[in-house]
Design a protein around this motif. Structure first.
Motif, PDB file in Angstrom:
ATOM      1  N   ASN A 275      60.022  21.192  -3.481  1.00  0.00           N
ATOM      2  CA  ASN A 275      60.716  21.577  -2.244  1.00  0.00           C
ATOM      3  C   ASN A 275      61.032  23.063  -2.167  1.00  0.00           C
ATOM      4  O   ASN A 275      61.741  23.494  -1.254  1.00  0.00           O
ATOM      5  N   GLU A 402      69.267  18.689  -5.418  1.00  0.00           N
ATOM      6  CA  GLU A 402      68.481  18.808  -4.187  1.00  0.00           C
ATOM      7  C   GLU A 402      69.223  18.147  -3.025  1.00  0.00           C
ATOM      8  O   GLU A 402      69.157  16.931  -2.845  1.00  0.00           O
ATOM      9  N   GLU A 404      69.991  16.797   0.642  1.00  0.00           N
ATOM     10  CA  GLU A 404      69.119  16.227   1.680  1.00  0.00           C
ATOM     11  C   GLU A 404      69.193  17.073   2.948  1.00  0.00           C
ATOM     12  O   GLU A 404      70.266  17.518   3.353  1.00  0.00           O
ATOM     13  N   VAL A 414      61.272   7.539   6.639  1.00  0.00           N
ATOM     14  CA  VAL A 414      61.398   7.191   5.225  1.00  0.00           C
ATOM     15  C   VAL A 414      61.970   5.784   5.061  1.00  0.00           C
ATOM     16  O   VAL A 414      61.468   4.981   4.260  1.00  0.00           O
ATOM     17  N   GLN A 418      60.314   2.535   3.306  1.00  0.00           N
ATOM     18  CA  GLN A 418      61.008   1.832   2.223  1.00  0.00           C
ATOM     19  C   GLN A 418      61.152   0.344   2.542  1.00  0.00           C
ATOM     20  O   GLN A 418      61.032  -0.504   1.660  1.00  0.00           O
ATOM     21  N   GLU A 475      53.186   2.710  -2.134  1.00  0.00           N
ATOM     22  CA  GLU A 475      53.948   3.593  -3.016  1.00  0.00           C
ATOM     23  C   GLU A 475      53.327   4.989  -3.063  1.00  0.00           C
ATOM     24  O   GLU A 475      54.040   5.990  -3.056  1.00  0.00           O
ATOM     25  N   GLU A 480      58.582  11.418   0.980  1.00  0.00           N
ATOM     26  CA  GLU A 480      59.812  11.766   0.278  1.00  0.00           C
ATOM     27  C   GLU A 480      60.906  12.077   1.299  1.00  0.00           C
ATOM     28  O   GLU A 480      60.634  12.658   2.351  1.00  0.00           O
ATOM     29  N   SER A 483      64.353  17.072   1.296  1.00  0.00           N
ATOM     30  CA  SER A 483      65.463  17.692   0.577  1.00  0.00           C
ATOM     31  C   SER A 483      65.040  19.091   0.182  1.00  0.00           C
ATOM     32  O   SER A 483      63.872  19.465   0.314  1.00  0.00           O
ATOM     33  N   LYS A 673      53.350  16.038  -6.360  1.00  0.00           N
ATOM     34  CA  LYS A 673      54.652  15.626  -5.849  1.00  0.00           C
ATOM     35  C   LYS A 673      55.772  16.356  -6.576  1.00  0.00           C
ATOM     36  O   LYS A 673      55.584  16.926  -7.653  1.00  0.00           O
ATOM     37  N   ASN A 674      56.937  16.303  -5.975  1.00  0.00           N
ATOM     38  CA  ASN A 674      58.113  16.925  -6.566  1.00  0.00           C
ATOM     39  C   ASN A 674      58.362  16.387  -7.972  1.00  0.00           C
ATOM     40  O   ASN A 674      58.301  15.184  -8.213  1.00  0.00           O
ATOM     41  N   ARG A 675      58.606  17.296  -8.897  1.00  0.00           N
ATOM     42  CA  ARG A 675      58.943  17.021 -10.303  1.00  0.00           C
ATOM     43  C   ARG A 675      57.759  16.540 -11.125  1.00  0.00           C
ATOM     44  O   ARG A 675      57.918  16.248 -12.321  1.00  0.00           O
TER      45      ARG A 675
END
Length: 819
Positions: A275, A402, A404, A414, A418, A475, A480, A483, A673-675
């Motif tokens: 992000n 992070e 939102e 989102v 989900q 998935e 995401e 954030s 993707k993040n992380r």
């Protein structure tokens, strides 16, 4: 194919090609570069003092092994076993072998190993050539000290802004339209230096367009400027450029250098900052909107604590806090208290360099060796950041905070996704439960066995496999929750923080209350720290005060440097004792006051600087024999400095001239993707740089910077840097001659020229206009026509004569230098 052989006929001697411009350079060993000196003082000296001097110094009771480590000569000479290190080669250095603790017979310090980050610092120090300012042992230099706070207040950088009058020429008030020129010309007159003539109009519009947008002017823009004979013609060009979105992309990138922007963490766990792009886009938007600089500063330090008018502004202010969060972090550091203090140190050092031109990090372990910043001042700032939460979880791999920033529509998307995943999981669970029940009933079991699925009917297994495959797709496609990287106030606000003796949280000294460096304080800037907040808001307001002696000076100097290639204070990131003194101190303070009076407007400062005669001068100096003696480095600006394009400008200009540049702005552009792991020694590097978008939007990966960026002096994205180098080395020329990027662009460039006209002379004229903003000379035109006629490709796969010609234009000095 030998491209050099093919294009050689296009160049006369001296060659325009980059290869012909190469010069040998050698650093003066007698004077360390400022960055290396600061690295030694912050990272190396404290380790040597704390872990080595007890046994290996002039003050040691017994100098073990005949080795002294408290002077440069002692380190290089070594002890009974020979030299302690080989400058530039860690693998051959006994000191590095000892601290790595891999040789059972050579382990230092003997009682316990150094932490991994200190080992890495020593390795980096040796790689740099072991720069070391210590010429005498500590015991012999005890009389030397830094300035006291009271003495420091007399130093130019810590004094209040002066209010200098605009200089007079002779005995009358200067009739010069722009006050900048009055200051510049006065210095030239003092040295009896003649000023250069005005730049020609083609050079001027090319200079201005690259300066403000990072892109070349189009032939149509050049023609419009040449045709406009009004006195306001250049001012209109500047206004037009300032109103383009490309302006924010160019000047936003300058600030991202200062903010050490990166899309990855680097260090031990090089995971994606998924992000960070939101902070990048915030910076671009802020420059395009001409956000007042004092507001810009406050948002990046305390955006979460500032009032906001509505959700969009609230999200923007939260995003601004990426400034404090995007630095490198030791995410797998086992000592969690040290991890937290290292994060705080990185934030303090970044804040100091970026906003104040100060190296506060040097005061973490001891009073600053040069500047009037005692350790107590460092921990007064550290207490503010100790009351700030940067990490949500310190467990390996640690997770940064992070907040939102989703809009209601984004949150709905989102949540809907989900819900789909939950429904899919429910279908799978229902099928498994049904199949297990049938299995128990049919086989008379008390409960389903552990390997129940292996006993399901074939059709049930197939259905279950499909449901799980569908879940996997959901998935993988899961959006995401929007954030951004940022900070927030800690639930545990500390009023005081003990001094960490020698920088260690294991050895604590006297507590220090939250506060600001004493040498920069004036009575009107004192602030009471709130009981239930960190103090970041008070810090932000203190930094952005018009009475602060450094904040406005530092930013005005940065703007000047990004226009002229050198600041009025050459050491843009260091206004301390080791920094350079201003070449024009009165002009610096006059500009600072003008900046404040204009509402801290960066665009107003552009208009002022670019309307000056100093900015509009030619790069060719006037014939003046005194110049090489009186001002060999052109600090007094008798002529405009020649500037080499920066890495992003080189790449973007190649795409722009070829007609392949994608001008889409903003958004996430990293491939992971993040992380997720971005790049390290055990994972595959998924980074690609073939996007036709502006270089601003290419991934910046710590530990693995894009090769074109590296060749053209892209700064280390782990540390603040407002003063990029501009080296001239052979690999730059080789890259321009052999890079697939340049080769493909040359083919596109050639195709566009061929489609533009059936007349070769017109095509050649257009090629020069696009590449250099000027038509070819008669000699260049004749040489190019001859080349096109005589061209003989090496093979059927060789590029066309026009493509080779176009690449020769892109590979020439004139393409990447501004006059």
């Amino acid at each position: 194919m030998n491209l050099m052989r093919l294009i050689a006929p296009l160049f006369s001697s001296p060659s325009l090609c980059l290869l012909a411009g190469l010069v040998a350079a050698r650093a003066d060993a007698a004077e360390l570069p400022r960055e290396q000196l600061e690295f030694f003082e912050k990272k190396i000296r404290p380790v040597l003092v704390e872990r080595c001097y007890e046994c290996h110094s002039a003050a040691a009771k017994k100098n073990k092994g005949g080795l002294t480590l408290d002077t440069r000569d002692g380190v290089l000479k070594g002890g009974d076993a020979g030299p302690a290190l080989v400058p530039g080669d860690p693998e051959k250095s006994k000191l590095i072998e000892a601290v790595r603790y891999k040789n059972r017979d050579l382990q230092m310090p003997p009682k316990s190993p150094l932490p991994p980050d200190q080992v890495r610092d020593l390795e980096q120090w040796v790689k740099l050539g072991a720069p070391d300012p210590r010429t005498e042992a500590v015991a012999q230099t005890a009389g030397k000290r830094a300035l006291t706070v009271d003495e420091g207040r007399q130093f130019w950088a810590f004094q209040p802004l002066a209010n200098p009058p605009v200089p007079k020429i002779g005995n009358r008030q200067s009739a010069i339209a722009n006050p900048i020129d009055a200051f510049i010309n006065t210095k030239l007159a003092e040295k009896k230096l003649a000023a250069a003539a005005p730049a020609d109009r083609r050079s001027l519009i090319r200079r201005a367009t690259f300066d403000l947008t990072g892109l070349p002017p189009t032939p149509e823009e050049v023609d419009a400027f040449l045709t406009d004979k009004s006195p306001e013609a250049f001012a209109k060009v500047v206004d037009r450029l300032l109103n383009t979105t490309a302006y924010g992309e160019r000047w936003g990138r300058h600030w991202l250098d200062v903010a050490r922007y990166s899309d990855s963490n680097g260090l031990d766990e090089n995971v994606a900052f998924g992000n960070a792009w939101r902070y990048r886009d915030y910076v671009v938007k802020s420059f395009n909107a001409d956000k007042p600089y004092d507001r810009f500063v406050q948002e990046q330090i305390a955006g979460d604590l500032l009032p906001a008018e509505g959700t969009p502004q609230r999200h923007e202010q939260l995003t601004a806090l990426g400034f404090l969060s995007i630095g490198p972090k030791l995410l797998a550091e086992p000592d969690k208290v040290k991890l937290e203090m290292d994060l705080i140190d990185e934030q303090i050092e970044t804040l100091g360099r970026a906003l104040l031109g100060m190296t506060f990090g040097c005061a973490r372990c001891h009073d600053h060796k040069f500047d009037p910043v005692p350790t107590t001042d460092y921990y007064a700032l550290a207490a503010i950041f100790k009351s700030t939460r940067t990490m949500d979880d310190l467990k390996t791999i640690a997770k940064w905070h992070e907040p939102e920033v989703a809009t209601p529509a984004e949150r709905a998307v989102v949540e809907a996704h989900q819900k789909k995943m939950a429904e899919q999981k429910a279908l799978i669970a229902k099928l498994v439960a049904s199949a297990n029940k049938s299995l128990v009933t049919d086989k008379g079991l008390k409960e389903a066995p552990k390997n129940a699925e292996s006993q399901y009917p074939t059709n049930t297994v197939a259905e279950l496999k499909q449901l799980r495959a569908d879940l996997k797709k959901l998935e993988d496609a899961a959006p995401e929750m929007p954030s951004t990287m940022g900070v927030t106030d800690s639930t545990n606000v500390v009023k005081t923080l003990p001094v960490h003796i020698r920088g260690s949280h294991l050895t604590l000294g006297k507590p220090v209350s939250r506060g600001f460096p004493q040498v920069m304080q004036v009575a009107s800037l004192r602030a009471e720290m709130p009981e239930k907040q960190s103090g970041r808001l008070e810090l932000a307001r203190w930094l952005a005060s018009p009475e602060h002696p450094l904040t406005v000076r530092v930013m005005v100097n940065r703007i000047w440097r990004w226009h002229f290639g050198q600041g009025l204070v050459a050491s843009t990131d260091n206004f301390g004792i080791l920094g350079d003194r201003p070449s024009h101190p009165e002009l610096l303070d006059w500009l600072a006051r003008r900046f404040i009076a204009e509402g801290w407007s960066v665009k107003a400062m552009h208009r002022l600087i670019m309307s000056s005669t100093a900015y509009q001068r030619a790069t060719k100096p006037a014939s003046d024999a005194r110049r090489s003696v009186a001002d060999p480095e052109n600090k007094l600006l008798a002529h405009f400095p020649i500037r080499r394009l920066e890495a992003e400008e080189v790449r973007d200009a190649v795409h722009f001239v070829a007609g392949t540049l994608d001008r889409t702005m903003g958004g996430k552009t990293i491939p992971v993707k993040n992380r997720e792991f971005f790049f390290n020694h055990t994972s595959k590097d998924a980074t690609t740089y073939d996007s036709p978008r502006r270089a601003l939007y290419l991934p910046v990966v710590r530990n693995n910077v894009y090769d074109l960026f590296e060749q053209f002096d892209f700064p280390d994205p782990a540390v603040p840097n407002g003063n990029r180098n501009a080296t001239v080395v052979a690999p730059q020329a080789l890259l321009m001659l052999n890079s697939g990027l340049v080769g493909r662009a040359a083919e596109k460039f050639a195709a566009a020229l061929l489609a533009s006209s059936s007349d070769d002379a017109r095509r050649l004229e257009l090629a020069y206009l696009k590449a250099y903003a000027r038509p070819p000379t008669a000699k260049e035109l004749a040489r190019a026509k001859k080349f096109l006629t005589d061209f003989k490709p090496d093979s059927a796969a060789s590029p066309s004569a026009w493509a080779v010609f176009c690449q020769s234009l892109l590979a020439a000095n004139e393409f990447i230098y501004l006059n």
